[in-house]
Design an enzyme around this catalytic site. Structure first.
Site, PDB file in Angstrom:
ATOM      1  N   LYS A  22      71.321  54.730  -0.883  1.00 57.02           N
ATOM      2  CA  LYS A  22      70.717  54.530  -2.399  1.00 57.02           C
ATOM      3  C   LYS A  22      68.955  54.282  -2.045  1.00 57.02           C
ATOM      4  CE  LYS A  22      72.944  55.398  -4.617  1.00 57.02           C
ATOM      5  NZ  LYS A  22      74.256  55.691  -4.325  1.00 57.02           N
ATOM      6  N   TRP A  45      68.015  75.262  -8.639  1.00 55.68           N
ATOM      7  CA  TRP A  45      67.718  74.463  -7.563  1.00 55.68           C
ATOM      8  C   TRP A  45      67.775  75.693  -6.281  1.00 55.68           C
ATOM      9  CZ3 TRP A  45      70.228  73.263  -2.978  1.00 55.68           C
ATOM     10  CH2 TRP A  45      69.990  71.936  -2.317  1.00 55.68           C
ATOM     11  N   LYS A 102      72.762  66.481  -8.637  1.00 60.31           N
ATOM     12  CA  LYS A 102      73.838  65.374  -9.272  1.00 60.31           C
ATOM     13  C   LYS A 102      75.138  65.991  -8.758  1.00 60.31           C
ATOM     14  CE  LYS A 102      75.447  61.653 -11.143  1.00 60.31           C
ATOM     15  NZ  LYS A 102      75.245  60.581 -10.433  1.00 60.31           N
ATOM     16  N   GLY A 144      75.475  79.214  -7.978  1.00 58.33           N
ATOM     17  CA  GLY A 144      76.199  79.691  -6.589  1.00 58.33           C
ATOM     18  C   GLY A 144      75.388  80.524  -5.698  1.00 58.33           C
ATOM     19  N   ARG A 174      70.937  67.080 -13.198  1.00 59.33           N
ATOM     20  CA  ARG A 174      71.599  67.753 -11.896  1.00 59.33           C
ATOM     21  C   ARG A 174      70.688  68.117 -10.863  1.00 59.33           C
ATOM     22  NH1 ARG A 174      76.481  70.624 -13.865  1.00 59.33           N
ATOM     23  NH2 ARG A 174      75.965  72.064 -12.009  1.00 59.33           N
TER      24      ARG A 174
HETATM   25  C1  F6R Z   1      74.450  59.526  -3.904  1.00 62.35           C
HETATM   26  C2  F6R Z   1      75.340  60.632  -4.607  1.00 62.35           C
HETATM   27  C3  F6R Z   1      75.980  61.599  -3.744  1.00 62.35           C
HETATM   28  C4  F6R Z   1      77.367  62.029  -4.329  1.00 62.35           C
HETATM   29  C5  F6R Z   1      77.848  63.341  -3.485  1.00 62.35           C
HETATM   30  C6  F6R Z   1      79.311  63.562  -3.904  1.00 62.35           C
HETATM   31  O1  F6R Z   1      73.987  58.647  -4.849  1.00 62.35           O
HETATM   32  O2  F6R Z   1      75.468  60.397  -5.607  1.00 62.35           O
HETATM   33  O3  F6R Z   1      75.860  61.384  -2.451  1.00 62.35           O
HETATM   34  O4  F6R Z   1      78.139  61.048  -4.205  1.00 62.35           O
HETATM   35  O5  F6R Z   1      77.029  64.437  -3.700  1.00 62.35           O
HETATM   36  O6  F6R Z   1      79.373  63.819  -5.254  1.00 62.35           O
HETATM   37  P1  F6R Z   1      80.691  63.805  -5.892  1.00 62.35           P
HETATM   38  O7  F6R Z   1      81.285  62.310  -6.090  1.00 62.35           O
HETATM   39  O8  F6R Z   1      80.396  64.283  -7.379  1.00 62.35           O
HETATM   40  O9  F6R Z   1      81.656  64.649  -5.189  1.00 62.35           O
END
Ligand code: F6R
Length: 609
Positions: free
Chosen positions: A486, A75, A604, A102, A27
């Site tokens: 990426k 984080w 993540k 949070g 994460r």
């Molecule tokens: C980049 C990546 C992020 C997620 C973004 C949204 O590789 O994974 O840009 O796409 O943080 O996350 P989700 O899809 O979980 O809402």
């Protein structure tokens, strides 16, 4: 973002906490800590900056027999990553401990009040006010004290609290940040992400916003913040331990790139009927009548999922009669929107927990739009809060940079559009053609992966350049954006994605012999224009790599390097074109010695705004 793991039961808590934190490492975090309450209820707290393995070293050789404890990966949001700012935080009596995911928005005011009352703070965090307040409000019951604190804190939180004054108990609460309870036999777990619980139990209870949970080794209870008991259903985790393991791959990201043929199969399994040229999506069935008659679709998402949404716009525009907008979730929620039941809002999110996407669908629902989820994590908040939806079924994605779930999102957007389009103007033969092309994708992806050594070679040649431009047109514009994302997120090479037609409006001034461009060229109507763009770049000595499904002599003449991908239906082409970009980024990052699965500063699951 932050990870939370808690345990109360009959086993030693510390190894379970450490193992749980390791499973949440993906994460993203910068420090870690745990507190375990020993038999004599003496708190043993360990915290440190950096990786969970540093924390593990700290407790090695310590006689930690405690069977109750909480832990955290932080984080940083308020205050630098230091040992003092790492969780768990303690109150001034050192009897109450909290871990928190949070942001407490009114922490400054609460802190000032507490300081005026003589409380000395030991960290710069917003979190510490929670535990100082719990200590002050304790009158014999930990949940009673937490309930009092929940009345005054504002913002988002997923918290777990323990105390030596009320031992053998964990109190958890949620508003805005995910909390999941793991139910075992004579042991209970709590985590911010089911991934931490997979080795221990498959029975989980997802807390909803404004739920409080009280857990002991043998029992748990969910209550409202006003102490009214609530029944929450138990769900089964659908991951296996092996799915979360790296196997022989050096990185999760590489493993996940190589899983993509299977990901595509899983996204389609049981969801197409070739003879009818239709998609069958059970999760949309209850709302299919409303969906067919929608006047507008708005896709909301962030990051890579936003790029999937941009490709989704092309797909829906081509297969349905519905007009489509795509909006960054973080912007959507602040717009003055005219929404009603004729508008469908599709939230795309791999984690199902992204706070901006969640806020967007809440806003959409409030205004009467139909909310539709496209989510990977089963039981996640967005999956629960949307009225209907489709799961990716891509399994866990551990690498912070999303790869296989992006591909899965694209397959499902095609299925969704096909489902609607077949009620509208898509013909039987067109439907059959799309399904046949979808079914060919896994083998085509495997073919691209066999060419990985060529991408490794290209990465070796170009990784030394500090910048890179990605260009494409039409449906390949978002693929260019995704390629750039990426590359920058894992290799730290500055990369930008552009619609190729924009080159002359600014970015071409960057081009020289040290500024490579990766161009996505398809054989469609944009071919000639892309070739002109490439010539313009070459005229300024810029190195060019072409990724294409239709190799021509011109490409070989103008480009420095050409990488071919198989050709498919134009709406599916991004699914193939993105694979070499993922591998290229992966190898660039590897040659540059980057920590690929856990890039700096990234998380993540983005559960704070
Ligand atoms: C980049 C990546 C992020 C997620 C973004 C949204 O590789 O994974 O840009 O796409 O943080 O996350 P989700 O899809 O979980 O809402």
């Amino acid at each position: 973002m932050c990870g939370v793991v808690g345990y109360v039961g009959y086993r030693k808590a510390a190894p379970i906490l450490i193992n749980g934190l390791k499973r949440l490492e993906y994460r993203g975090y910068d420090s870690a800590g745990l507190v375990a309450l020993d038999k004599d209820n003496q708190p043993r707290r360990y915290r440190g900056v950096g990786r969970v393995k540093n924390l593990e070293k700290q407790i090695q050789g310590e006689d930690l027999v405690a069977t109750c404890g909480i832990s955290h990966t932080r984080w940083a949001t308020h205050g630098k990553p230091t040992e003092g700012n790492a969780h768990p935080h303690a109150d001034i009596s050192n009897k109450f401990f909290v871990v928190h995911n949070g942001i407490i928005e009114n922490h400054a005011k609460l802190r000032a009040q507490l300081e005026a009352d003589g409380v000395t703070f030991s960290s710069e965090t917003d979190t510490e006010v929670i535990v100082q307040l719990v200590g002050r409000n304790f009158k014999g019951s930990l949940e009673g004290a937490v309930e009092e604190v929940l009345k005054v804190i504002e913002g988002t939180f997923g918290i777990a609290v323990v105390s030596s004054e009320d031992p053998g108990k964990i109190v958890a609460a949620r508003r805005g940040s995910p909390v999941v309870l793991g139910i075992g036999r004579d042991e209970m777990f709590i985590a911010s992400d089911v991934g931490a619980l997979v080795p221990y139990t498959d029975q989980v209870v997802y807390l909803e916003d404004n739920d409080l949970a009280v857990m002991t080794a043998t029992d748990y209870q969910v209550l409202s913040f006003d102490h009214v008991p609530i029944k929450r259903k138990t769900s089964m985790i659908d991951w296996t331990v092996e799915e979360g393991e790296r196997g022989d791959y050096p990185h999760f990201m590489l493993k996940e790139i190589y899983e993509q043929a299977e990901t595509v199969r899983n996204a389609m399994r049981g969801r197409v009927q070739l003879s009818e040229g239709v998609a069958v999506l059970g999760g949309l069935q209850s709302k299919i009548h409303q969906i067919q008659h929608l006047k507008k679709l708005i896709i909301v998402s962030c990051g890579t999922s936003y790029h999937a949404g941009m490709i989704g716009r092309h797909i829906f525009e081509n297969l349905t009669e519905i007009s489509v907008e795509v909006e960054l979730a973080s912007e959507f929620r602040y717009r003055r929107l005219r929404l009603d039941e004729t508008v469908g809002v599709i939230a795309i999110s791999q984690s199902g927990e992204t706070i901006d996407t969640l806020a967007a669908i809440r806003e959409a629902r409030r205004k009467g739009a139909l909310t539709i989820g496209l989510v990977n994590v089963v039981g996640s908040t967005i999956a629960r809060e949307t009225e209907c939806g489709v799961y990716c079924h891509a399994g866990p994605e551990i690498g912070v940079a999303s790869t296989k779930i992006f591909v899965s999102q694209l397959v499902i957007l095609n299925l969704m559009a096909l489902l609607i389009g077949r009620y509208q103007s898509v013909s039987l033969s067109e439907g059959i053609n799309i399904i046949k092309c979808l079914q060919e994708l896994p083998d085509q992806i495997s073919g691209i992966l066999k060419n990985a050594p060529r991408l490794e070679e290209l990465a070796r040649k170009y990784e030394k350049f500090p910048n890179c431009l990605f260009i494409g047109r039409q449906i390949h514009h978002p693929v260019a954006l995704e390629g750039a994302l990426k590359l920058k997120e894992i290799s730290y090479i500055h990369a930008e994605g552009y619609a190729a037609g924009e080159m002359k409006h600014g970015p071409i001034s960057l081009i020289d012999e040290n500024f490579p461009t990766l161009a996505l060229v398809s054989g469609d109507a944009s071919y000639e224009k892309m070739i002109s763009n490439i010539q313009e770049i070459k005229a300024r000595s810029g190195p060019v790599i072409i990724v294409t499904s239709k190799r021509t002599a011109e490409m070989d003449e103008f480009a420095d390097d050409v990488f071919e991908v198989p050709s498919t239906h134009e709406l599916l082409q991004p699914i193939l074109s993105v694979v070499p970009l993922q591998l290229y980024s992966y190898y660039c990052a590897r040659f540059r010695g980057c920590e690929i699965d856990k890039p700096r500063n990234l998380a993540k699951s983005v559960t704070v705004e």
